[in-house]
Design an enzyme around this catalytic site. Structure first.
Site, PDB file in Angstrom:
ATOM      1  CB  SER A  16      -0.898   0.014   1.238  1.00 26.75           C
ATOM      2  OG  SER A  16      -1.572   1.247   1.301  1.00 26.75           O
ATOM      3  CB  SER A  18      -2.379   4.526   2.218  1.00 24.92           C
ATOM      4  OG  SER A  18      -3.285   4.391   1.158  1.00 24.92           O
ATOM      5  CB  THR A  63      -8.222  -0.542   0.642  1.00 27.48           C
ATOM      6  OG1 THR A  63      -8.056  -0.952  -0.706  1.00 27.48           O
ATOM      7  CG2 THR A  63      -7.279  -1.319   1.539  1.00 27.48           C
ATOM      8  CE  LYS A  67     -12.175   0.781  -1.743  1.00 30.34           C
ATOM      9  NZ  LYS A  67     -12.017   1.374  -3.080  1.00 30.34           N
ATOM     10  CG  ASP A 103     -12.279   5.750  -4.826  1.00 32.82           C
ATOM     11  OD1 ASP A 103     -11.181   6.232  -4.498  1.00 32.82           O
ATOM     12  OD2 ASP A 103     -12.580   4.561  -4.634  1.00 32.82           O
ATOM     13  CB  ALA A 128     -18.994  -3.301 -14.037  1.00 31.66           C
ATOM     14  CG  LEU A 216      -9.412   4.700 -11.926  1.00 29.49           C
ATOM     15  CD1 LEU A 216      -9.674   5.563 -13.129  1.00 29.49           C
ATOM     16  CD2 LEU A 216     -10.695   4.057 -11.440  1.00 29.49           C
ATOM     17  CE1 TYR A 218      -3.343   3.020  -7.152  1.00 28.97           C
ATOM     18  CE2 TYR A 218      -1.001   2.726  -6.693  1.00 28.97           C
ATOM     19  CZ  TYR A 218      -2.327   2.533  -6.355  1.00 28.97           C
ATOM     20  OH  TYR A 218      -2.647   1.830  -5.215  1.00 28.97           O
ATOM     21  N   GLY A 239      -3.152   6.860 -13.228  1.00 25.80           N
ATOM     22  CA  GLY A 239      -3.984   6.921 -12.031  1.00 25.80           C
ATOM     23  C   GLY A 239      -3.347   7.549 -10.806  1.00 25.80           C
TER      24      GLY A 239
HETATM   25  P1  NDP Z   1     -12.741  -4.614  -8.191  1.00 24.60           P
HETATM   26  O1  NDP Z   1     -12.143  -5.910  -7.779  1.00 24.60           O
HETATM   27  O2  NDP Z   1     -13.961  -4.117  -7.531  1.00 24.60           O
HETATM   28  O3  NDP Z   1     -13.036  -4.663  -9.792  1.00 24.60           O
HETATM   29  C1  NDP Z   1     -12.103  -5.218 -10.688  1.00 24.60           C
HETATM   30  C2  NDP Z   1     -12.582  -5.005 -12.126  1.00 24.60           C
HETATM   31  O4  NDP Z   1     -11.563  -5.521 -13.011  1.00 24.60           O
HETATM   32  C3  NDP Z   1     -13.874  -5.746 -12.472  1.00 24.60           C
HETATM   33  O5  NDP Z   1     -14.600  -4.996 -13.412  1.00 24.60           O
HETATM   34  C4  NDP Z   1     -13.340  -7.039 -13.091  1.00 24.60           C
HETATM   35  O6  NDP Z   1     -14.238  -7.658 -13.984  1.00 24.60           O
HETATM   36  C5  NDP Z   1     -12.169  -6.505 -13.875  1.00 24.60           C
HETATM   37  N1  NDP Z   1     -11.193  -7.568 -14.176  1.00 24.60           N
HETATM   38  C6  NDP Z   1     -10.354  -8.182 -13.303  1.00 24.60           C
HETATM   39  N2  NDP Z   1      -9.634  -9.125 -13.954  1.00 24.60           N
HETATM   40  C7  NDP Z   1     -10.038  -9.108 -15.262  1.00 24.60           C
HETATM   41  C8  NDP Z   1      -9.665  -9.841 -16.419  1.00 24.60           C
HETATM   42  N3  NDP Z   1      -8.715 -10.784 -16.366  1.00 24.60           N
HETATM   43  N4  NDP Z   1     -10.268  -9.545 -17.598  1.00 24.60           N
HETATM   44  C9  NDP Z   1     -11.229  -8.579 -17.659  1.00 24.60           C
HETATM   45  N5  NDP Z   1     -11.619  -7.847 -16.596  1.00 24.60           N
HETATM   46  C10 NDP Z   1     -11.041  -8.110 -15.404  1.00 24.60           C
HETATM   47  O7  NDP Z   1     -11.533  -3.552  -8.033  1.00 24.60           O
HETATM   48  P2  NDP Z   1     -11.653  -1.953  -7.925  1.00 24.60           P
HETATM   49  O8  NDP Z   1     -12.750  -1.506  -8.798  1.00 24.60           O
HETATM   50  O9  NDP Z   1     -11.644  -1.548  -6.505  1.00 24.60           O
HETATM   51  O10 NDP Z   1     -10.222  -1.496  -8.522  1.00 24.60           O
HETATM   52  C11 NDP Z   1      -9.953  -1.635  -9.918  1.00 24.60           C
HETATM   53  C12 NDP Z   1      -8.605  -0.992 -10.232  1.00 24.60           C
HETATM   54  O11 NDP Z   1      -8.684   0.421 -10.005  1.00 24.60           O
HETATM   55  C13 NDP Z   1      -7.444  -1.497  -9.370  1.00 24.60           C
HETATM   56  O12 NDP Z   1      -6.331  -1.634 -10.201  1.00 24.60           O
HETATM   57  C14 NDP Z   1      -7.225  -0.377  -8.384  1.00 24.60           C
HETATM   58  O13 NDP Z   1      -5.872  -0.296  -7.939  1.00 24.60           O
HETATM   59  C15 NDP Z   1      -7.578   0.837  -9.230  1.00 24.60           C
HETATM   60  N6  NDP Z   1      -7.980   1.976  -8.409  1.00 24.60           N
HETATM   61  C16 NDP Z   1      -7.232   3.123  -8.483  1.00 24.60           C
HETATM   62  C17 NDP Z   1      -7.581   4.219  -7.749  1.00 24.60           C
HETATM   63  C18 NDP Z   1      -6.746   5.445  -7.855  1.00 24.60           C
HETATM   64  O14 NDP Z   1      -6.868   6.310  -6.978  1.00 24.60           O
HETATM   65  N7  NDP Z   1      -5.961   5.609  -8.887  1.00 24.60           N
HETATM   66  C19 NDP Z   1      -8.740   4.218  -6.837  1.00 24.60           C
HETATM   67  C20 NDP Z   1      -9.496   2.972  -6.854  1.00 24.60           C
HETATM   68  C21 NDP Z   1      -9.096   1.894  -7.605  1.00 24.60           C
HETATM   69  P3  NDP Z   1     -15.309  -8.769 -13.443  1.00 24.60           P
HETATM   70  O15 NDP Z   1     -16.459  -7.982 -12.894  1.00 24.60           O
HETATM   71  O16 NDP Z   1     -15.653  -9.551 -14.659  1.00 24.60           O
HETATM   72  O17 NDP Z   1     -14.592  -9.582 -12.407  1.00 24.60           O
END
Ligand code: NDP
Length: 275
Positions: A16, A18, A63, A67, A103, A128, A216, A218, A239
């Site tokens: 992390s 943070s 995190t 959440k 966020d 999503a 997103l 980073y 990101g």
């Molecule tokens: P979630 O676990 O809630 O969502 C992950 C997403 O990635 C889902 O839509 C998932 O699809 C998709 N995914 C994962 N693996 C695959 C794959 N092999 N092929 C296709 N789609 C895939 O995570 P978060 O939404 O919390 O975070 C997502 C990203 O955003 C992370 O990398 C996180 O670090 C980044 N982030 C950055 C922030 C910033 O401040 N810059 C803030 C918050 C997040 P499915 O639904 O099909 O599983």
């Protein structure tokens, strides 16, 4: 006065940024804070939160995977956390916990700095999950002309699209290429690109002139998504700016103070050095 304590709470808590980021904020703001990383298993979360509300904490960053559970346990919720359905910041005061979500504000801040206006524009969101929910709430609030959501698990794309009044499209090469090619802003909210050479964009994706590709993710700073998007004619935005902006919003919630832009730039530059 005792130094306030804060923490990032998650499981597992790998690498992390943070603690480092909040120590940099503390330095820039000359405001002492003890900030730690607290690895809390899902089955322990309720108990640890209950104890914390009566303790010396000023707040937590929450995190994965806590959440949604955090939202269910708060004494009070701000309207954005309620709308997004997840809490990523907790403020503790007078034995009570209040939940926020920074966020959406964090996502918008780098766009505002670039003077990129979402109003009336065609936006494509890839993914999503939790971050996509915050991004879609922000995009809807900023009155995008069109919002299209594509996700590997189609049901999640449909549910999110329904919640925000957007369209969902299937996660196929053709649909992704078509959506991306017609968009002014394409946001990668999937975790693809964090580990190895994975990319939500099919090879050869072409973007509209002037389109912006926003990842997103980073770490790494230049992701496969951003590389492919640049080759396809888009401007690339990573990101890290969002990460710093959502944390700065956390700081405002805890301490009631807005960190100056030059302090945030300094923190972002310091983080770039270690990424
Ligand atoms: P979630 O676990 O809630 O969502 C992950 C997403 O990635 C889902 O839509 C998932 O699809 C998709 N995914 C994962 N693996 C695959 C794959 N092999 N092929 C296709 N789609 C895939 O995570 P978060 O939404 O919390 O975070 C997502 C990203 O955003 C992370 O990398 C996180 O670090 C980044 N982030 C950055 C922030 C910033 O401040 N810059 C803030 C918050 C997040 P499915 O639904 O099909 O599983």
């Amino acid at each position: 006065m005792t130094t306030p304590s804060a923490a990032v709470v998650g499981w597992p808590l790998k690498h992390s940024l943070s603690p480092r980021m909040f120590r940099l904020f503390s330095r820039e703001a000359r405001e002492p804070v003890h900030y730690k990383a607290l690895a809390v298993r899902p089955e322990e979360f309720d108990g640890v939160l209950k104890e914390a509300a009566g303790g010396a904490w000023i707040g937590w960053n929450v995190t994965l995977p806590h959440k949604v559970r955090a939202m269910e346990l708060m004494d009070a919720l701000d309207s954005t956390a309620r709308e997004i359905g997840a809490v990523n910041v907790v403020r503790f005061a007078d034995g009570r916990s209040e939940g926020f979500n920074t966020d959406a504000a964090g996502f918008l801040a780098p766009l505002k700095r670039k003077r990129f206006s979402i109003a009336g524009r065609r936006v494509v969101v890839l993914g999503a999950g939790g971050a996509a929910r915050a991004v879609c709430a922000a995009v809807t609030r900023e009155k995008a002309g069109d919002l299209r959501i594509l996700n590997r698990t189609a049901e999640k794309a449909r549910a999110l699209a329904k919640a925000v009044g957007a369209a969902a499209a299937p996660w196929t090469r053709e649909e992704i290429l078509a959506a991306v090619g017609g968009a002014d802003l394409v946001v990668n909210t999937t975790s693809l690109g964090m580990e190895g050479d994975t990319n939500p964009l099919p090879a050869g994706a072409r973007f509209k002139p002037g389109a912006l590709a926003y990842d997103l993710v980073y770490r790494p700073r230049v992701t496969p998504f951003l590389q492919e998007a640049s080759q396809g004619g888009a401007e690339a935005l990573g990101g890290l700016g969002m990460l710093v902006a959502q944390a700065a919003e956390t700081w405002r919630i805890w301490f009631g103070k807005t960190l100056p832009v030059d302090a945030l730039d300094q923190v972002e530059a310091d983080l770039k050095e270690i990424l």
